[in-house]
Write an enzyme that holds these catalytic residues in place. Sequence first.
Site, PDB file in Angstrom:
ATOM      1  N   LYS A  11     -36.570 -12.564  20.897  1.00  0.00           N
ATOM      2  CA  LYS A  11     -38.008 -12.847  20.897  1.00  0.00           C
ATOM      3  C   LYS A  11     -38.431 -13.640  19.658  1.00  0.00           C
ATOM      4  O   LYS A  11     -37.672 -13.737  18.671  1.00  0.00           O
ATOM      5  CB  LYS A  11     -38.768 -11.523  21.009  1.00  0.00           C
ATOM      6  CG  LYS A  11     -38.485 -10.785  22.330  1.00  0.00           C
ATOM      7  CD  LYS A  11     -39.394  -9.583  22.482  1.00  0.00           C
ATOM      8  CE  LYS A  11     -39.119  -8.856  23.779  1.00  0.00           C
ATOM      9  NZ  LYS A  11     -40.068  -7.734  24.003  1.00  0.00           N
ATOM     10  N   TYR A  51     -43.808 -11.537  32.682  1.00  0.00           N
ATOM     11  CA  TYR A  51     -44.252 -10.161  32.437  1.00  0.00           C
ATOM     12  C   TYR A  51     -45.337  -9.714  33.422  1.00  0.00           C
ATOM     13  O   TYR A  51     -46.090  -8.793  33.117  1.00  0.00           O
ATOM     14  CB  TYR A  51     -44.740 -10.021  30.998  1.00  0.00           C
ATOM     15  CG  TYR A  51     -43.616  -9.915  29.980  1.00  0.00           C
ATOM     16  CD1 TYR A  51     -42.765  -8.806  29.981  1.00  0.00           C
ATOM     17  CD2 TYR A  51     -43.399 -10.894  29.020  1.00  0.00           C
ATOM     18  CE1 TYR A  51     -41.738  -8.681  29.059  1.00  0.00           C
ATOM     19  CE2 TYR A  51     -42.363 -10.776  28.092  1.00  0.00           C
ATOM     20  CZ  TYR A  51     -41.545  -9.660  28.123  1.00  0.00           C
ATOM     21  OH  TYR A  51     -40.523  -9.530  27.208  1.00  0.00           O
ATOM     22  N   ASN A 114     -40.547  -6.547  19.090  1.00  0.00           N
ATOM     23  CA  ASN A 114     -39.358  -5.687  19.106  1.00  0.00           C
ATOM     24  C   ASN A 114     -38.035  -6.448  19.308  1.00  0.00           C
ATOM     25  O   ASN A 114     -37.067  -5.908  19.835  1.00  0.00           O
ATOM     26  CB  ASN A 114     -39.526  -4.554  20.127  1.00  0.00           C
ATOM     27  CG  ASN A 114     -39.624  -5.044  21.557  1.00  0.00           C
ATOM     28  OD1 ASN A 114     -39.653  -6.236  21.804  1.00  0.00           O
ATOM     29  ND2 ASN A 114     -39.639  -4.119  22.495  1.00  0.00           N
ATOM     30  N   HIS A 117     -35.483  -8.521  24.458  1.00  0.00           N
ATOM     31  CA  HIS A 117     -35.778  -7.985  25.779  1.00  0.00           C
ATOM     32  C   HIS A 117     -34.455  -7.699  26.474  1.00  0.00           C
ATOM     33  O   HIS A 117     -33.478  -8.417  26.279  1.00  0.00           O
ATOM     34  CB  HIS A 117     -36.550  -9.019  26.607  1.00  0.00           C
ATOM     35  CG  HIS A 117     -36.666  -8.664  28.052  1.00  0.00           C
ATOM     36  ND1 HIS A 117     -37.585  -7.767  28.519  1.00  0.00           N
ATOM     37  CD2 HIS A 117     -35.934  -9.058  29.132  1.00  0.00           C
ATOM     38  CE1 HIS A 117     -37.438  -7.634  29.834  1.00  0.00           C
ATOM     39  NE2 HIS A 117     -36.441  -8.414  30.228  1.00  0.00           N
ATOM     40  N   GLU A 128     -34.879 -12.100  36.716  1.00  0.00           N
ATOM     41  CA  GLU A 128     -35.120 -12.672  35.378  1.00  0.00           C
ATOM     42  C   GLU A 128     -34.079 -13.743  35.039  1.00  0.00           C
ATOM     43  O   GLU A 128     -34.396 -14.727  34.366  1.00  0.00           O
ATOM     44  CB  GLU A 128     -35.101 -11.546  34.339  1.00  0.00           C
ATOM     45  CG  GLU A 128     -36.287 -10.595  34.500  1.00  0.00           C
ATOM     46  CD  GLU A 128     -36.206  -9.378  33.588  1.00  0.00           C
ATOM     47  OE1 GLU A 128     -35.236  -9.252  32.803  1.00  0.00           O
ATOM     48  OE2 GLU A 128     -37.136  -8.550  33.664  1.00  0.00           O
TER      49      GLU A 128
HETATM   50  P1  CMP Z   1     -39.704  -5.652  26.782  1.00  0.00           P
HETATM   51  O1  CMP Z   1     -38.409  -4.921  26.903  1.00  0.00           O
HETATM   52  O2  CMP Z   1     -39.628  -7.123  26.597  1.00  0.00           O
HETATM   53  O3  CMP Z   1     -40.617  -5.337  28.055  1.00  0.00           O
HETATM   54  C1  CMP Z   1     -42.016  -5.219  28.017  1.00  0.00           C
HETATM   55  C2  CMP Z   1     -42.551  -5.403  26.640  1.00  0.00           C
HETATM   56  O4  CMP Z   1     -43.884  -4.974  26.451  1.00  0.00           O
HETATM   57  C3  CMP Z   1     -41.773  -4.544  25.670  1.00  0.00           C
HETATM   58  O5  CMP Z   1     -40.485  -5.057  25.508  1.00  0.00           O
HETATM   59  C4  CMP Z   1     -42.655  -4.585  24.433  1.00  0.00           C
HETATM   60  O6  CMP Z   1     -42.419  -5.729  23.655  1.00  0.00           O
HETATM   61  C5  CMP Z   1     -44.029  -4.685  25.068  1.00  0.00           C
HETATM   62  N1  CMP Z   1     -44.723  -3.421  24.910  1.00  0.00           N
HETATM   63  C6  CMP Z   1     -44.429  -2.259  25.501  1.00  0.00           C
HETATM   64  N2  CMP Z   1     -45.308  -1.311  25.098  1.00  0.00           N
HETATM   65  C7  CMP Z   1     -46.174  -1.919  24.240  1.00  0.00           C
HETATM   66  C8  CMP Z   1     -47.289  -1.471  23.500  1.00  0.00           C
HETATM   67  N3  CMP Z   1     -47.702  -0.193  23.568  1.00  0.00           N
HETATM   68  N4  CMP Z   1     -47.931  -2.363  22.724  1.00  0.00           N
HETATM   69  C9  CMP Z   1     -47.509  -3.662  22.678  1.00  0.00           C
HETATM   70  N5  CMP Z   1     -46.451  -4.134  23.361  1.00  0.00           N
HETATM   71  C10 CMP Z   1     -45.792  -3.267  24.131  1.00  0.00           C
END
Ligand code: CMP
Length: 139
Positions: A11, A51, A114, A117, A128
């Site tokens: 990311k 998403y 984070n 993904h 995906e």
């Molecule tokens: P990802 O695995 O890419 O899939 C969905 C994404 O939504 C997740 O990682 C996080 O980056 C994001 N996400 C999930 N929960 C939250 C939250 N409470 N606040 C902000 N982003 C979130």
Amino acid sequence: MAGNRTLTMIKPDAVKDGHIGGILSKINEGGFRIVAMKMTHLTTAKAKEFYAVHSERPFYGELVEFMTSGPIVAAILEKDNAVEDFRKLIGATNPAEAAPGTIRALYAKSIGENAVHGSDSDENAAIEGAFHFGGTETF
Ligand code: CMP
């Protein structure tokens, strides 16, 4: 039967902070073969599409804004039981809960930023993978 491919994105936070190499090393050490890879910058429309499953969640706008804030690296990874094993390698969505040594424990900043993904099912891994790569880009 568990599938053998998953889709990852490094990311914008991790790309900006210079962690592409560190994350690819963890992917290699984890026994995954990279079968497709590209650096790209998602448009708002593409991030919303990727998403879409989260479109009703309160963090959707923030998530789309973050995912379009800079380039990402997308890759298809191959290994037996790829989806589950990759989710183990990256750790919990919230890095505060990610096991020591996992990619998110090492490189993620917050639940939103984070670092990586990983697909959550074989079905989504196929969707995906096709979202990011055409047949001639997968080896
Ligand atoms: P990802 O695995 O890419 O899939 C969905 C994404 O939504 C997740 O990682 C996080 O980056 C994001 N996400 C999930 N929960 C939250 C939250 N409470 N606040 C902000 N982003 C979130």
